[in-house]
Write an enzyme that holds these catalytic residues in place. Structure first.
Site, PDB file in Angstrom:
ATOM      1  N   PHE A 135       0.866  -1.184   0.000  1.00  0.00           N
ATOM      2  CA  PHE A 135       0.000   0.000   0.000  1.00  0.00           C
ATOM      3  C   PHE A 135       0.899   1.229   0.000  1.00  0.00           C
ATOM      4  O   PHE A 135       1.724   1.407   0.898  1.00  0.00           O
ATOM      5  CB  PHE A 135      -0.933   0.043   1.220  1.00  0.00           C
ATOM      6  CG  PHE A 135      -1.857   1.227   1.153  1.00  0.00           C
ATOM      7  CD1 PHE A 135      -3.022   1.173   0.396  1.00  0.00           C
ATOM      8  CD2 PHE A 135      -1.554   2.420   1.792  1.00  0.00           C
ATOM      9  CE1 PHE A 135      -3.868   2.277   0.285  1.00  0.00           C
ATOM     10  CE2 PHE A 135      -2.390   3.522   1.694  1.00  0.00           C
ATOM     11  CZ  PHE A 135      -3.552   3.448   0.937  1.00  0.00           C
ATOM     12  N   ASP A 220       9.392   2.505   1.382  1.00  0.00           N
ATOM     13  CA  ASP A 220       8.268   3.303   1.876  1.00  0.00           C
ATOM     14  C   ASP A 220       8.218   3.115   3.391  1.00  0.00           C
ATOM     15  O   ASP A 220       7.807   2.057   3.878  1.00  0.00           O
ATOM     16  CB  ASP A 220       6.976   2.820   1.203  1.00  0.00           C
ATOM     17  CG  ASP A 220       5.740   3.555   1.712  1.00  0.00           C
ATOM     18  OD1 ASP A 220       5.816   4.201   2.783  1.00  0.00           O
ATOM     19  OD2 ASP A 220       4.690   3.458   1.054  1.00  0.00           O
ATOM     20  N   LYS A 249       3.117  10.108   8.031  1.00  0.00           N
ATOM     21  CA  LYS A 249       2.416   9.745   9.265  1.00  0.00           C
ATOM     22  C   LYS A 249       3.000  10.307  10.567  1.00  0.00           C
ATOM     23  O   LYS A 249       2.607  11.376  11.018  1.00  0.00           O
ATOM     24  CB  LYS A 249       2.302   8.237   9.342  1.00  0.00           C
ATOM     25  CG  LYS A 249       1.291   7.684   8.324  1.00  0.00           C
ATOM     26  CD  LYS A 249       1.031   6.233   8.534  1.00  0.00           C
ATOM     27  CE  LYS A 249      -0.019   5.677   7.592  1.00  0.00           C
ATOM     28  NZ  LYS A 249      -1.388   6.074   7.904  1.00  0.00           N
TER      29      LYS A 249
HETATM   30  C1  LIG Z   1       3.125   2.505   3.851  1.00  0.00           C
HETATM   31  C2  LIG Z   1       2.214   3.616   3.454  1.00  0.00           C
HETATM   32  N1  LIG Z   1       2.531   4.370   2.405  1.00  0.00           N
HETATM   33  C3  LIG Z   1       1.766   5.385   2.009  1.00  0.00           C
HETATM   34  C4  LIG Z   1       0.582   5.680   2.655  1.00  0.00           C
HETATM   35  C5  LIG Z   1      -0.274   6.820   2.185  1.00  0.00           C
HETATM   36  O1  LIG Z   1      -0.154   7.874   3.068  1.00  0.00           O
HETATM   37  P1  LIG Z   1      -1.216   9.081   3.020  1.00  0.00           P
HETATM   38  O2  LIG Z   1      -2.520   8.514   3.459  1.00  0.00           O
HETATM   39  O3  LIG Z   1      -0.637  10.097   3.979  1.00  0.00           O
HETATM   40  O4  LIG Z   1      -1.245   9.580   1.629  1.00  0.00           O
HETATM   41  C6  LIG Z   1       0.208   4.919   3.753  1.00  0.00           C
HETATM   42  C7  LIG Z   1      -1.049   5.187   4.470  1.00  0.00           C
HETATM   43  O5  LIG Z   1      -1.593   4.351   5.146  1.00  0.00           O
HETATM   44  C8  LIG Z   1       1.038   3.850   4.168  1.00  0.00           C
HETATM   45  O6  LIG Z   1       0.722   3.073   5.205  1.00  0.00           O
END
Ligand SMILES: Cc1ncc(COP(=O)(O)O)c(C=O)c1O
Length: 390
Positions: A135, A220, A249
């Site tokens: 994700f 990520d 986050k």
């Molecule tokens: C690993 C990871 N990458 C990217 C995102 C996307 O982040 P945002 O919701 O701030 O766009 C999330 C959100 O849950 C995530 O857990």
């Protein structure tokens, strides 16, 4: 009308129904509109690093807003530079880019890889290799890097040039990475995918393949970063050094921020290649710096390790729990009888907020300030719920 009813009426239906309206938070506690108190093991999905309403980021935000609020990226402002220096020093990277969310940080990572690919191998070197179960966010590039077909199909066509391989399948990774690869994008622990820890051997293979083919290895760390997994960054728990990591986050403990950190690349962004109005805004950068300061001062990385270990041991011993996995304070609890959504509702009735990260698993990602007593409360609530359902 209740807040829940007003929200359903006035806002788009893009989120599943929300059962609660939260009106106040303090530390690891939340209160709903009826005054009911909950122990918060979601933390805004791994966002509220220091607990709700921590005075340090709140004061830093207010003080910086009063001195200088926003100047655009036409000019320098000191807080973003100080934050970049701090992040570079705790991560070992050399350069930062700031934005506003995790998806945006991953868009920047994808663009960085493509920029590097075009520079070193021409337009054909543009592919991103990602993992099944991944994700990475909801904007079109980050969505294409994401695995889940139901999240993607209604928005097709999505950008071309993305491949997915099964997590931990080294032969599949080897077959997917080649001269056409610009970058390999991996969550070292897949958060939304169910808190699945990627094998170190797979990460090592990804590093080797990227080196062999001149591709960037991108991690990520939007969910895993800033102490959550018992190290500043999850990659530091392994022997593998990526070329860049995305963050968001937990970085400013509740204020919106995203970041991309990378090693110094001559093949990276050039002036005019990328940008965003609010990226590195002084008040948010100040809040992030304050957050990092408290994580260090109060040894919250040590707390994530200690309470994470304590929770893992105690939860494993609860009847009805099949497996506990994760690292530090990013934990999944796999339930023997499944129905994680139902267990989430029952936990809420016990005064504890958790979320279902799959049909069969709960996710626990509390503020890093959680105490042993609060962790014990959560374990007892789960025991009560699972005994009642046995
Ligand atoms: C690993 C990871 N990458 C990217 C995102 C996307 O982040 P945002 O919701 O701030 O766009 C999330 C959100 O849950 C995530 O857990």
């Amino acid at each position: 009308m209740s807040i829940v009813d007003r929200g359903s009426e006035a806002m788009m239906a893009n989120y599943p129904p929300r059962p609660l309206a939260i009106v106040r938070g303090e530390g690891c506690w939340l209160w709903d509109e009826n005054g009911t108190r909950y122990l918060d093991l979601v933390a805004g999905i791994a966002v509220v690093t220091l607990g709700h309403g921590h005075p340090a980021p709140v004061a830093a935000l207010a003080a910086q807003s009063a001195v200088l609020d926003h100047v655009s990226n036409l000019y320098w402002s000191e807080p973003a530079i100080a934050l970049a220096e701090r992040l570079n020093s705790i991560s070992g990277f050399e350069q930062a880019f700031f934005c506003n969310s995790g998806a945006e940080a991953n868009e920047a990572a994808i663009k960085l890889a493509r920029r590097h690919g075009h520079e070193t191998g021409g337009v054909d070197k543009h592919e991103l290799v990602c993992l099944e179960g991944a994700f990475h966010g909801r904007t079109l590039g980050a969505l294409q890097a994401t695995w889940s077909p139901p999240k993607k199909i209604p928005f097709e066509p999505l950008p071309a040039g993305f491949r997915h391989v099964p997590r931990n399948d080294i032969p599949a990774l080897r077959a997917a990475v080649g001269p056409q690869t610009a970058g390999v994008l991996i969550e070292p622990i897949q958060g939304e995918g169910g808190v699945q820890v990627v094998d170190e051997a797979f990460l090592v293979a990804a590093r080797e393949l990227c080196d062999q083919h001149g591709a960037l290895l991108l991690f990520d760390e939007v969910q895993t970063g800033i102490g959550r997994c018992g190290a500043w960054f999850a990659f530091q728990r392994t022997s593998v050094r990526p070329d860049a990591i995305s963050l968001a986050k937990g970085l400013a403990s509740g204020m919106p921020i995203g970041a991309l950190l990378s090693r110094r690349l001559t093949t990276g962004f050039q002036p005019g290649d990328h940008g965003t109005t609010f990226g590195g805004s002084p008040p948010i950068a100040a809040a992030a710096l304050a957050t990092i300061g408290v994580v260090e001062r109060d040894d919250l990385i040590g707390n994530a390790q200690r309470i994470g270990a304590l929770l893992t041991t105690a939860l494993t011993a609860v009847p009805g729990v099949a497996e506990v996995r994760g690292a530090g304070l990013l934990i999944a609890v796999e339930l023997v009888a499944g129905d994680a959504a139902g267990v989430t509702v029952a936990m809420r009735e016990q005064g504890v907020i958790v979320n279902a990260v799959s049909e069969t698993a709960l996710r626990l990602c509390p503020p890093l300030v959680i105490t042993a007593e609060q962790a014990a409360l959560a374990v007892e609530a789960l025991r009560t719920v699972l005994v009642a359902r046995a």
